[in-house]
Design an enzyme around this catalytic site. Structure first.
Site, PDB file in Angstrom:
ATOM      1  N   SER A  46      44.872 -21.341  39.424  1.00 14.20           N
ATOM      2  CA  SER A  46      44.525 -19.618  39.069  1.00 14.20           C
ATOM      3  C   SER A  46      45.306 -19.297  38.780  1.00 14.20           C
ATOM      4  CB  SER A  46      44.010 -19.208  40.590  1.00 14.20           C
ATOM      5  OG  SER A  46      43.408 -18.407  40.199  1.00 14.20           O
ATOM      6  N   SER A  75      42.355 -23.066  40.664  1.00 11.61           N
ATOM      7  CA  SER A  75      40.827 -22.161  39.895  1.00 11.61           C
ATOM      8  C   SER A  75      39.313 -21.844  41.016  1.00 11.61           C
ATOM      9  CB  SER A  75      40.530 -23.114  38.645  1.00 11.61           C
ATOM     10  OG  SER A  75      39.367 -22.209  37.893  1.00 11.61           O
ATOM     11  N   GLU A  77      36.782 -21.121  39.971  1.00 21.87           N
ATOM     12  CA  GLU A  77      35.960 -21.748  39.716  1.00 21.87           C
ATOM     13  C   GLU A  77      35.947 -23.336  40.310  1.00 21.87           C
ATOM     14  OE1 GLU A  77      33.590 -20.272  39.215  1.00 21.87           O
ATOM     15  OE2 GLU A  77      34.022 -18.662  37.179  1.00 21.87           O
TER      16      GLU A  77
END
Length: 217
Positions: A46, A75, A77
Site C-alpha cells: 500500500s 494493498s 484492494e
C-alpha cells in the site's frame, strides 16, 4: 524460495511498466500474481511508489488474506484481488490501473463496446462497468466478479479499470488494449458513433486468440 523471489521480481517489473506506460500515476493502482502450485498470492504494498519497489516489498498472502511472507502493509484492494482469484481459477495475474481514457468511461459508467478487434480477442467482448462500491471493501470484490464474468477486463465505476490474465504479461497487455480501446471509443463517438462487432465475429476472434494467435511450440 527462488520461485517466490522470481514472482516478486516480476510484480515489481510490471509496476514499473504500468507507471512508464501512463496506466497510473503516483502510487495508485495495484498488481498481484498467483504463486504457482500454492494457494498464495503476491501483491504490491500500500502507498509505495512503483519505481522504488524491491522484491522484498511485495507481500505474499494466502487466499484468506493472511500474510505469509513480507513485512509491508499490502494493498487496500486485497479483498478485490482475492475475490477474483477465488471465483476465477483461470486468472493467474491481476493489474488494476487508473488510466485516463478507461477511467473516463468508468466515471461516465459506460461500457467499452466490443468494436475493436484486438479488444475482443484478448478481453472476450465488451468491457462492462461494475456496480459502484467503496474501494477496499468486500462488496467491491463481489460486484467486480459479477461484471468480469466471461471477460478479462472490467471498468470499476468512478474508479479505474482492472485487467486479468493467464500471467502478468497478459494482464498488463489487457490493460494497455483496454486503454487504447477506450480512447478509440471516445473518438468514434465524436464521429457519429461506434459500430459493434457481431457476437459470431467476437467469438471467432476470441477463439483464434486463445488457440491460434502467436508462436506455438
Amino acid at each position: 524460495m527462488n520461485q517466490l523471489l522470481e514472482i516478486r521480481k516480476k510484480v515489481v517489473e510490471k509496476g514499473i511498466e504500468m507507471l512508464a506506460t501512463n496506466l497510473t500515476v503516483g502510487t495508485w493502482g495495484n498488481i498481484s500474481c498467483r504463486v504457482p502450485d500454492q494457494d498464495y498470492v503476491a501483491i504490491t504494498p500500500s502507498g509505495m511508489s512503483y519505481d522504488t519497489l524491491v522484491p522484498d516489498d511485495i507481500v505474499v498472502l494466502d487466499l484468506r488474506g493472511n500474510i505469509v511472507n513480507g513485512t509491508r502493509k499490502p494493498s487496500i484492494e486485497v479483498p478485490l484481488h482475492l475475490a477474483i482469484y477465488i471465483a476465477r481459477e483461470d486468472v493467474h495475474a491481476i493489474v488494476h490501473t487508473h488510466s485516463a481514457y478507461a477511467t473516463a468511461m468508468a466515471v461516465s459508467r459506460k461500457d467499452i463496446p466490443g468494436a475493436v478487434e484486438d479488444l475482443v480477442q484478448i478481453v472476450g467482448g465488451n468491457v462492462r462497468v461494475n456496480e459502484y462500491a467503496l474501494p477496499g471493501t468486500e462488496q467491491l470484490g463481489i460486484n467486480t466478479v459479477k461484471a468480469l464474468q466471461g471477460r478479462n477486463a472490467v471498468l470499476l465505476a468512478n474508479h479505474g479499470m482492472l485487467g486479468v490474465g493467464r500471467d502478468l504479461e497478459e494482464a498488463l497487455r489487457v490493460c494497455l488494449i483496454v486503454e487504447k480501446s477506450a480512447q478509440i471509443t471516445l473518438f468514434a463517438q465524436l464521429m457519429g458513433g461506434v459500430v459493434e462487432l457481431s457476437q459470431n465475429d467476437i467469438d471467432g476472434m476470441r477463439n483464434f486468440y486463445l488457440g491460434g494467435y502467436g508462436q506455438r511450440k
